[in-house]
Design a protein around this motif. Structure first.
Motif, PDB file in Angstrom:
ATOM      1  N   LEU A 187       7.616  -2.627  -8.413  1.00  0.00           N
ATOM      2  CA  LEU A 187       6.434  -2.193  -9.157  1.00  0.00           C
ATOM      3  C   LEU A 187       5.126  -2.599  -8.491  1.00  0.00           C
ATOM      4  O   LEU A 187       4.078  -2.007  -8.784  1.00  0.00           O
ATOM      5  N   VAL A 188       5.160  -3.591  -7.612  1.00  0.00           N
ATOM      6  CA  VAL A 188       3.920  -4.041  -6.967  1.00  0.00           C
ATOM      7  C   VAL A 188       3.250  -2.919  -6.177  1.00  0.00           C
ATOM      8  O   VAL A 188       2.065  -2.614  -6.406  1.00  0.00           O
ATOM      9  N   PRO A 189       3.927  -2.254  -5.206  1.00  0.00           N
ATOM     10  CA  PRO A 189       3.242  -1.172  -4.482  1.00  0.00           C
ATOM     11  C   PRO A 189       2.890  -0.008  -5.400  1.00  0.00           C
ATOM     12  O   PRO A 189       1.871   0.667  -5.188  1.00  0.00           O
ATOM     13  N   VAL A 190       3.715   0.254  -6.430  1.00  0.00           N
ATOM     14  CA  VAL A 190       3.400   1.332  -7.373  1.00  0.00           C
ATOM     15  C   VAL A 190       2.106   1.028  -8.110  1.00  0.00           C
ATOM     16  O   VAL A 190       1.227   1.894  -8.267  1.00  0.00           O
ATOM     17  N   ALA A 191       1.953  -0.212  -8.561  1.00  0.00           N
ATOM     18  CA  ALA A 191       0.740  -0.595  -9.286  1.00  0.00           C
ATOM     19  C   ALA A 191      -0.486  -0.527  -8.383  1.00  0.00           C
ATOM     20  O   ALA A 191      -1.561  -0.077  -8.812  1.00  0.00           O
ATOM     21  N   VAL A 192      -0.353  -0.967  -7.121  1.00  0.00           N
ATOM     22  CA  VAL A 192      -1.478  -0.916  -6.183  1.00  0.00           C
ATOM     23  C   VAL A 192      -1.907   0.527  -5.943  1.00  0.00           C
ATOM     24  O   VAL A 192      -3.103   0.867  -5.966  1.00  0.00           O
ATOM     25  N   LEU A 193      -0.937   1.418  -5.712  1.00  0.00           N
ATOM     26  CA  LEU A 193      -1.271   2.829  -5.484  1.00  0.00           C
ATOM     27  C   LEU A 193      -1.884   3.460  -6.722  1.00  0.00           C
ATOM     28  O   LEU A 193      -2.829   4.267  -6.630  1.00  0.00           O
ATOM     29  N   ALA A 194      -1.377   3.115  -7.901  1.00  0.00           N
ATOM     30  CA  ALA A 194      -1.934   3.671  -9.131  1.00  0.00           C
ATOM     31  C   ALA A 194      -3.378   3.212  -9.338  1.00  0.00           C
ATOM     32  O   ALA A 194      -4.251   3.999  -9.734  1.00  0.00           O
ATOM     33  N   LEU A 195      -3.641   1.940  -9.043  1.00  0.00           N
ATOM     34  CA  LEU A 195      -5.009   1.428  -9.184  1.00  0.00           C
ATOM     35  C   LEU A 195      -5.953   2.121  -8.210  1.00  0.00           C
ATOM     36  O   LEU A 195      -7.066   2.545  -8.592  1.00  0.00           O
ATOM     37  N   LEU A 196      -5.512   2.258  -6.957  1.00  0.00           N
ATOM     38  CA  LEU A 196      -6.345   2.957  -5.975  1.00  0.00           C
ATOM     39  C   LEU A 196      -6.527   4.420  -6.356  1.00  0.00           C
ATOM     40  O   LEU A 196      -7.606   5.005  -6.131  1.00  0.00           O
ATOM     41  N   LEU A 219      -3.399   9.634  -4.833  1.00  0.00           N
ATOM     42  CA  LEU A 219      -2.646   8.386  -4.804  1.00  0.00           C
ATOM     43  C   LEU A 219      -1.863   8.158  -6.089  1.00  0.00           C
ATOM     44  O   LEU A 219      -0.865   7.450  -6.090  1.00  0.00           O
ATOM     45  N   LEU A 220      -2.313   8.788  -7.201  1.00  0.00           N
ATOM     46  CA  LEU A 220      -1.548   8.681  -8.439  1.00  0.00           C
ATOM     47  C   LEU A 220      -0.207   9.391  -8.294  1.00  0.00           C
ATOM     48  O   LEU A 220       0.830   8.893  -8.752  1.00  0.00           O
ATOM     49  N   TRP A 221      -0.240  10.555  -7.663  1.00  0.00           N
ATOM     50  CA  TRP A 221       1.012  11.266  -7.406  1.00  0.00           C
ATOM     51  C   TRP A 221       1.896  10.485  -6.431  1.00  0.00           C
ATOM     52  O   TRP A 221       3.118  10.446  -6.570  1.00  0.00           O
ATOM     53  N   THR A 222       1.248   9.860  -5.462  1.00  0.00           N
ATOM     54  CA  THR A 222       2.010   9.031  -4.522  1.00  0.00           C
ATOM     55  C   THR A 222       2.675   7.869  -5.238  1.00  0.00           C
ATOM     56  O   THR A 222       3.837   7.528  -4.970  1.00  0.00           O
ATOM     57  N   ALA A 223       1.954   7.253  -6.178  1.00  0.00           N
ATOM     58  CA  ALA A 223       2.516   6.152  -6.961  1.00  0.00           C
ATOM     59  C   ALA A 223       3.707   6.629  -7.784  1.00  0.00           C
ATOM     60  O   ALA A 223       4.716   5.926  -7.909  1.00  0.00           O
ATOM     61  N   LEU A 224       3.598   7.859  -8.332  1.00  0.00           N
ATOM     62  CA  LEU A 224       4.690   8.405  -9.128  1.00  0.00           C
ATOM     63  C   LEU A 224       5.940   8.616  -8.270  1.00  0.00           C
ATOM     64  O   LEU A 224       7.062   8.289  -8.679  1.00  0.00           O
ATOM     65  N   VAL A 225       5.747   9.154  -7.054  1.00  0.00           N
ATOM     66  CA  VAL A 225       6.876   9.367  -6.146  1.00  0.00           C
ATOM     67  C   VAL A 225       7.509   8.037  -5.756  1.00  0.00           C
ATOM     68  O   VAL A 225       8.737   7.890  -5.735  1.00  0.00           O
ATOM     69  N   CYS A 226       6.669   7.045  -5.448  1.00  0.00           N
ATOM     70  CA  CYS A 226       7.183   5.719  -5.085  1.00  0.00           C
ATOM     71  C   CYS A 226       7.989   5.115  -6.229  1.00  0.00           C
ATOM     72  O   CYS A 226       9.051   4.507  -6.009  1.00  0.00           O
ATOM     73  N   ALA A 227       7.486   5.277  -7.461  1.00  0.00           N
ATOM     74  CA  ALA A 227       8.209   4.737  -8.610  1.00  0.00           C
ATOM     75  C   ALA A 227       9.560   5.427  -8.768  1.00  0.00           C
ATOM     76  O   ALA A 227      10.573   4.777  -9.059  1.00  0.00           O
TER      77      ALA A 227
END
Length: 510
Positions: free
Chosen positions: A369-378, A386-394
């Motif tokens: 969840l750490v990289p997901v949270a960082v990408l979501a915040l950015l 980057l929100l879509w990127t966070a979703l894919v990473c999750a």
């Protein structure tokens, strides 16, 4: 006891080896230098200067090596091995024969062509210093003579057991199929891409390489272009892993020699001979990296005192008794090495409590969840992409984390069997260590606040061999302490508190 009263010198062909090595370096450096100077001095004069300087460097190197050979001598005495070397400042070194634990014989390609080897004699006490003597080079016959002379011991009680004598394992070319699925392959693939970019930068062509790559994939969607580059890197890495495996393990043989010595011989271009005295063998470690384990294979490492340190220890697989091979083969070789009828690496293990599974799930999910949270915040602050990127990473990382955590829990276990205690843990690199109980010199019991609440404890057997510590991780508190107390009776009891007073997280040792 056999002795060699006469002082001996290194082989005189060492100057020929030095001349060839120096000549290769001179040619490699001289050609680009001559090319760079040709514009100012002209091609002919630049070539003459390069040749003259190169010959001078070779002559200096040969002369220095000749003096080194003349000033180096050694002999095998009744009680000590002596080595004298040095020109202006003579260095006299010696090792007591009863403390010698390794005589490793290595032959690089040039040495092999001339029938020469490098011999390293060591006590295995610490890196470098006065614990290792190096004879570089001597003849192969002399290297074999020194190895037999210095490692021959009076057979021990274990050595009187005639089972599993002679050859314990030999190369099976089918094992090469495990090379591309090791961690080496992606590392070599990444190194290949980095190497291409670095070399192109040296010659000033990095821009052209990038431009050529962009043009090659101009009409290809980005996801497919990235996929193609990754696959090309993996293919290159797999090929490199095959080549590296062949160089390291060609002609592999594991033999038990007279005097209770295990000897590993291997190598295609550079031949290596590594000897392990059974008197300092404390067990074996069955290592299963994830890629290799998925194909049902494992390698076997020695848990032993006195393995070479420093530069020797940095050599890959120095303590490996068997390269990646089918798990059944690795278990059988473990039994032969330990002179047992049943491999301790195959015994049923005591499973650890479910609370250990919860700890692994929480840690794995938190890490994902750490990289997901960082990408979501950015993404919230910079760009919605980057929100879509966070979703894919999750979607990718969370299921992967759960799978690895569950696998890590299933791999936990410990057991006692005959002479050995067995611990297993790990997922990306699963390790099943069978440690001789006689090799345990102490116990360390650790229990964090969260482990105390879950009723778990880490119990670590400390030893002077191998990695120095082998841990039953997140075992049940009572089971872990019973395991340690039964493994080496009398060692842990003085450090245990009376029943009902809790678990002490303190080291224990004799």
């Amino acid at each position: 006891m056999t002795t060699d009263d006469d002082w001996r010198r290194l082989d005189p062909r060492t100057v020929l080896v030095t001349a060839q090595l120096t000549g290769g370096v001179v040619v490699g450096a001289g050609v680009p230098v001559a090319a760079a100077l040709s514009g100012r001095l002209g091609t002919g004069r630049a070539a003459l200067w390069a040749v003259a300087v190169g010959l001078l460097l070779v002559a200096v190197a040969v002369a220095a090596d000749h003096v080194r050979r003349l000033r180096t001598r050694y002999r095998i005495g009744e009680d000590r091995v002596e080595l004298h070397s040095g020109l202006l400042l003579t260095r006299r070194r010696s090792l007591a024969r009863e403390r010698i634990r390794s005589v490793d014989v290595t032959a690089r390609p040039l040495l092999r062509l001339l029938g020469l080897v490098t011999v390293r004699i060591g006590t295995g006490e610490h890196a470098g210093g006065d614990s290792t003597l190096e004879l570089d080079p001597v003849t192969r016959a002399e290297g074999d003579r020194l190895r037999r002379l210095l490692l021959t011991r009076t057979a021990s009680a274990a050595g009187d057991d005639v089972r599993h004598e002679g050859e314990l394992a030999a190369l099976d070319l089918r094992w090469i199929r495990y090379a591309p699925v090791s961690f080496v392959a992606p590392m070599l693939g990444g190194a290949a891409i980095g190497g291409v970019m670095q070399v192109s930068d040296w010659v000033g062509a990095q821009g052209e390489v990038i431009h050529w790559t962009v043009e090659l994939f101009r009409d290809v969607p980005v996801r497919w272009a990235v996929t193609a580059v990754v696959l090309a890197a993996l293919a290159t890495g797999a090929l490199g892993a095959l080549v590296l495996w062949t160089e390291m393990w060609w002609n592999y043989r594991l033999v038990r020699e007279p005097g209770s010595t295990l000897r590993v011989r291997r190598g295609l271009l550079t031949s290596r001979s590594i000897s392990v005295e059974e008197a300092r063998l404390r067990g074996v470690d069955l290592v299963e990296p994830l890629g290799v384990r998925l194909f049902g294979a494992a390698r076997l490492d020695a848990i032993t005192t006195g393995l070479a340190d420093g530069e020797e220890a940095r050599e890959a697989h120095h303590g490996t008794l068997l390269p990646a091979a089918p798990r059944s083969v690795a278990d059988a070789v473990a039994a032969r090495v330990l002179r047992g009828a049943v491999p301790p690496t195959r015994v049923p293990l005591t499973a650890h409590p479910r609370a250990a599974r919860g700890r692994r799930l929480r840690r794995a999910v938190s890490a994902a969840l750490v990289p997901v949270a960082v990408l979501a915040l950015l993404g919230a602050l910079v760009t919605p992409v980057l929100l879509w990127t966070a979703l894919v990473c999750a979607a990718v990382l969370l299921p992967l984390a759960v799978v690895l955590a569950l696998d890590a829990y299933r791999n936990l276990g410990h057991a006692l069997t005959g002479r050995h205690l067995v611990t297993r843990s790990g997922t990306v690199r699963r390790s099943t260590a069978a440690l001789d109980r006689a090799g345990v010199i102490g116990w360390t019991v650790r229990q964090s606040y969260f482990q105390r609440r879950a009723g778990l404890v880490d119990v670590t057997a400390t030893t002077a061999a191998g990695g120095g510590a082998y841990t039953a991780r997140d075992a049940g508190a009572s089971e872990g302490l019973v395991f340690a107390a039964e493994a080496v009776p009398g060692l842990l009891e003085p450090f245990l508190e009376p029943a009902g007073e809790g678990t002490r997280g303190a080291p224990a040792g004799g």
